[in-house]
Write a protein that holds these residues in place. Structure first.
Motif, PDB file in Angstrom:
ATOM      1  N   TYR A 168       6.788  10.687  10.746  1.00  0.00           N
ATOM      2  CA  TYR A 168       7.782  11.657  11.197  1.00  0.00           C
ATOM      3  C   TYR A 168       8.265  11.345  12.617  1.00  0.00           C
ATOM      4  O   TYR A 168       9.467  11.343  12.890  1.00  0.00           O
ATOM      5  N   TRP A 195       8.189   8.478  14.217  1.00  0.00           N
ATOM      6  CA  TRP A 195       8.935   7.224  14.242  1.00  0.00           C
ATOM      7  C   TRP A 195      10.388   7.458  13.822  1.00  0.00           C
ATOM      8  O   TRP A 195      11.320   6.969  14.447  1.00  0.00           O
ATOM      9  N   PHE A 196      10.573   8.233  12.747  1.00  0.00           N
ATOM     10  CA  PHE A 196      11.924   8.543  12.293  1.00  0.00           C
ATOM     11  C   PHE A 196      12.668   9.371  13.336  1.00  0.00           C
ATOM     12  O   PHE A 196      13.857   9.162  13.579  1.00  0.00           O
ATOM     13  N   ASP A 197      11.955  10.330  13.968  1.00  0.00           N
ATOM     14  CA  ASP A 197      12.581  11.192  14.971  1.00  0.00           C
ATOM     15  C   ASP A 197      13.005  10.389  16.201  1.00  0.00           C
ATOM     16  O   ASP A 197      14.092  10.605  16.738  1.00  0.00           O
ATOM     17  N   ASP A 198      12.179   9.464  16.642  1.00  0.00           N
ATOM     18  CA  ASP A 198      12.513   8.630  17.805  1.00  0.00           C
ATOM     19  C   ASP A 198      13.752   7.780  17.569  1.00  0.00           C
ATOM     20  O   ASP A 198      14.500   7.477  18.507  1.00  0.00           O
ATOM     21  N   ARG A 199      13.996   7.365  16.364  1.00  0.00           N
ATOM     22  CA  ARG A 199      15.116   6.473  16.037  1.00  0.00           C
ATOM     23  C   ARG A 199      16.320   7.209  15.441  1.00  0.00           C
ATOM     24  O   ARG A 199      17.243   6.590  14.932  1.00  0.00           O
ATOM     25  N   ASP A 200      16.268   8.530  15.507  1.00  0.00           N
ATOM     26  CA  ASP A 200      17.348   9.362  14.971  1.00  0.00           C
ATOM     27  C   ASP A 200      17.606   9.063  13.495  1.00  0.00           C
ATOM     28  O   ASP A 200      18.745   8.947  13.047  1.00  0.00           O
ATOM     29  N   LEU A 201      16.523   8.922  12.722  1.00  0.00           N
ATOM     30  CA  LEU A 201      16.609   8.651  11.284  1.00  0.00           C
ATOM     31  C   LEU A 201      15.967   9.757  10.445  1.00  0.00           C
ATOM     32  O   LEU A 201      15.506   9.521   9.335  1.00  0.00           O
ATOM     33  N   MET A 202      15.973  10.969  10.972  1.00  0.00           N
ATOM     34  CA  MET A 202      15.340  12.073  10.250  1.00  0.00           C
ATOM     35  C   MET A 202      16.038  12.368   8.914  1.00  0.00           C
ATOM     36  O   MET A 202      15.440  12.945   8.020  1.00  0.00           O
ATOM     37  N   TRP A 203      17.287  11.948   8.791  1.00  0.00           N
ATOM     38  CA  TRP A 203      18.002  12.208   7.549  1.00  0.00           C
ATOM     39  C   TRP A 203      17.320  11.525   6.370  1.00  0.00           C
ATOM     40  O   TRP A 203      17.449  11.991   5.237  1.00  0.00           O
ATOM     41  N   TRP A 204      16.579  10.433   6.627  1.00  0.00           N
ATOM     42  CA  TRP A 204      15.852   9.780   5.543  1.00  0.00           C
ATOM     43  C   TRP A 204      14.805  10.725   4.959  1.00  0.00           C
ATOM     44  O   TRP A 204      14.670  10.849   3.740  1.00  0.00           O
TER      45      TRP A 204
END
Length: 95
Positions: free
Chosen positions: A40, A42-51
């Motif tokens: 979670y 890692w996705f948040d840091d890269r602005d990929l939460m939509w995945w």
């Protein structure tokens, strides 16, 4: 526009294990969601939460899909049973 008008009748839809296919896809979406939870941050840091949220939405929509295809399957079976129970009906008469 007239040249793009189809000149033949559409084929019958393909029928297969629809309930099993939708159930398998729904399980896959939920598994993908659960696999992404530990990452979670890692996705948040890269602005990929939509995945992450796409997988959860896919699982949720899959639950609606399971409900829908199960009811559709029951309705198709009920219609076939009613058609077969009609007196004087034969499979050749419906062609």
């Amino acid at each position: 526009m007239a040249k793009w008008t189809p000149k033949h009748e559409a084929p019958e839809p393909l029928e297969g294990p629809v309930v099993a296919t939708i159930t398998g896809g729904t399980i896959l979406w939920f598994v993908l969601f659960l696999v992404q939870i530990p990452f979670y941050g890692w996705f948040d840091d890269r602005d990929l939460m939509w995945w992450v949220w796409t997988c959860l939405a896919g699982g949720g929509l899959g639950l609606i899909g399971i409900w829908y295809v199960r009811r559709r399957d029951v309705a198709i079976k009920r219609a076939k049973a009613a058609e077969a129970a009609e007196p004087g009906s034969s499979p050749a008469a419906s062609d």
